[in-house]
Design an enzyme around this catalytic site. Sequence first.
Site, PDB file in Angstrom:
ATOM      1  N   LEU A  25      -5.287  -1.136   0.125  1.00  0.00           N
ATOM      2  CA  LEU A  25      -6.536  -0.466  -0.238  1.00  0.00           C
ATOM      3  C   LEU A  25      -6.266   0.540  -1.356  1.00  0.00           C
ATOM      4  CD1 LEU A  25      -7.682   0.016   3.435  1.00  0.00           C
ATOM      5  CD2 LEU A  25      -8.867  -1.404   1.733  1.00  0.00           C
ATOM      6  N   GLU A  32       0.059   4.700   0.083  1.00  0.00           N
ATOM      7  CA  GLU A  32       1.334   3.990   0.161  1.00  0.00           C
ATOM      8  C   GLU A  32       1.296   3.075   1.393  1.00  0.00           C
ATOM      9  OE1 GLU A  32       6.023   5.151   0.391  1.00  0.00           O
ATOM     10  OE2 GLU A  32       4.561   6.756   0.272  1.00  0.00           O
ATOM     11  N   HIS A  35       1.616  -0.684  12.758  1.00  0.00           N
ATOM     12  CA  HIS A  35       2.676  -1.434  12.082  1.00  0.00           C
ATOM     13  C   HIS A  35       3.799  -1.680  13.090  1.00  0.00           C
ATOM     14  CE1 HIS A  35       5.066  -2.964   8.799  1.00  0.00           C
ATOM     15  NE2 HIS A  35       6.069  -2.206   9.194  1.00  0.00           N
ATOM     16  N   ARG A  86     -10.805  -5.466  -6.974  1.00  0.00           N
ATOM     17  CA  ARG A  86     -10.463  -4.779  -5.737  1.00  0.00           C
ATOM     18  C   ARG A  86     -11.531  -3.724  -5.403  1.00  0.00           C
ATOM     19  NH1 ARG A  86      -5.508  -4.803  -2.914  1.00  0.00           N
ATOM     20  NH2 ARG A  86      -4.419  -6.212  -4.280  1.00  0.00           N
ATOM     21  N   GLU A 140       3.557  -6.693  22.657  1.00  0.00           N
ATOM     22  CA  GLU A 140       3.103  -6.179  23.973  1.00  0.00           C
ATOM     23  C   GLU A 140       2.982  -4.663  23.937  1.00  0.00           C
ATOM     24  OE1 GLU A 140       5.238  -7.153  27.545  1.00  0.00           O
ATOM     25  OE2 GLU A 140       5.567  -9.188  26.793  1.00  0.00           O
ATOM     26  N   ALA A 141       3.960  -4.022  23.308  1.00  0.00           N
ATOM     27  CA  ALA A 141       3.917  -2.553  23.207  1.00  0.00           C
ATOM     28  C   ALA A 141       2.763  -2.119  22.300  1.00  0.00           C
ATOM     29  CB  ALA A 141       5.245  -2.026  22.682  1.00  0.00           C
ATOM     30  N   GLU A 142       2.510  -2.884  21.230  1.00  0.00           N
ATOM     31  CA  GLU A 142       1.395  -2.553  20.333  1.00  0.00           C
ATOM     32  C   GLU A 142       0.077  -2.511  21.105  1.00  0.00           C
ATOM     33  OE1 GLU A 142       1.102  -4.586  16.481  1.00  0.00           O
ATOM     34  OE2 GLU A 142       3.126  -5.341  16.772  1.00  0.00           O
ATOM     35  N   ARG A 185      -4.672  -6.277   3.567  1.00  0.00           N
ATOM     36  CA  ARG A 185      -5.038  -5.991   2.176  1.00  0.00           C
ATOM     37  C   ARG A 185      -4.637  -4.561   1.866  1.00  0.00           C
ATOM     38  NH1 ARG A 185      -5.758  -9.592  -1.375  1.00  0.00           N
ATOM     39  NH2 ARG A 185      -7.098  -8.408  -2.765  1.00  0.00           N
TER      40      ARG A 185
HETATM   41  C1  GAR Z   1       0.576  -6.881  14.319  1.00  0.00           C
HETATM   42  O1  GAR Z   1       1.895  -7.068  14.743  1.00  0.00           O
HETATM   43  C2  GAR Z   1       0.465  -5.648  13.429  1.00  0.00           C
HETATM   44  O2  GAR Z   1       1.315  -4.601  13.841  1.00  0.00           O
HETATM   45  C3  GAR Z   1       0.912  -6.203  12.098  1.00  0.00           C
HETATM   46  O3  GAR Z   1       0.290  -7.458  12.035  1.00  0.00           O
HETATM   47  C4  GAR Z   1       0.154  -7.993  13.346  1.00  0.00           C
HETATM   48  C5  GAR Z   1      -1.289  -8.379  13.553  1.00  0.00           C
HETATM   49  O4  GAR Z   1      -1.448  -9.066  14.769  1.00  0.00           O
HETATM   50  N1  GAR Z   1       0.529  -5.353  11.026  1.00  0.00           N
HETATM   51  C6  GAR Z   1       1.278  -5.118   9.960  1.00  0.00           C
HETATM   52  O5  GAR Z   1       2.346  -5.675   9.760  1.00  0.00           O
HETATM   53  C7  GAR Z   1       0.722  -4.103   8.969  1.00  0.00           C
HETATM   54  N2  GAR Z   1       1.655  -3.828   7.953  1.00  0.00           N
HETATM   55  P1  GAR Z   1      -2.882  -9.145  15.456  1.00  0.00           P
HETATM   56  O6  GAR Z   1      -3.841  -9.723  14.395  1.00  0.00           O
HETATM   57  O7  GAR Z   1      -2.710 -10.085  16.606  1.00  0.00           O
HETATM   58  O8  GAR Z   1      -3.299  -7.772  15.884  1.00  0.00           O
END
Ligand code: GAR
Length: 220
Positions: free
Chosen positions: A96, A146, A112, A68, A175-177, A94
Amino acid sequence: MSARKRVGILISGRGSNMASLIEAARAPDYPAEIVVVVSNRPGAPGLARAAEAGIPTRTIDHKGYESREAFERALHMALVDADVELICNAGFMRLLTESFVERWHDRQLNIHPSLLPAFRGLHTHERALQAGVRIAGCTVHFVRTEMDAGPIIAQAAVPVLPGDTPDTLAARILEAEHRLYPHALRLVASGAVRVAGETVIFAKGERPGPALFSPPLPEG
Ligand code: GAR
């Protein structure tokens, strides 16, 4: 205006959040520029999307390293080579180690798909539905060792609707992300927020902006 912050994005897959950051950074007044996209998975679809957008890409396959730590040294060097100032993890799957996380302390963001600290880790949407929550959402936070934890920069709330499946809820949250991550990176890159203790505070005169609902709640 001060120089735009140089951002490296870490991905493992599809890269839709990466694409939303690349798109936002096209605006001349956006306080960050995307200078490199790094994937730990060869052939991650996000790599082709980044290349199409003219962003340099690197693949650092974790399977090609004996430990790692060796993988993370290569990752760190790729970011340093590109003069990266801030890292955005965008579907980077991954864990870290402390040494990498500490090197980028308060300079590494993650998104997330839950309202943290609820539902860290995998199968987030399934667990949110099983818990019967009425409001789900997504969070952008600074990375700590964590998993899916660290000072929260911004969150968006998304309603859970009758009949939702993990897939329909995931699509609504995604969509919100795509709106939240550019907003959160703007806050950090512009200096509107900083970490004090283990929470994020706003600089004088800065405001968090309205909570996001996607789709908008019905009138009345
Ligand atoms: C997204 O929903 C992101 O929030 C999640 O993976 C997806 C990636 O989609 N991340 C996690 O769950 C982190 N713990 P994307 O590759 O289309 O951005």
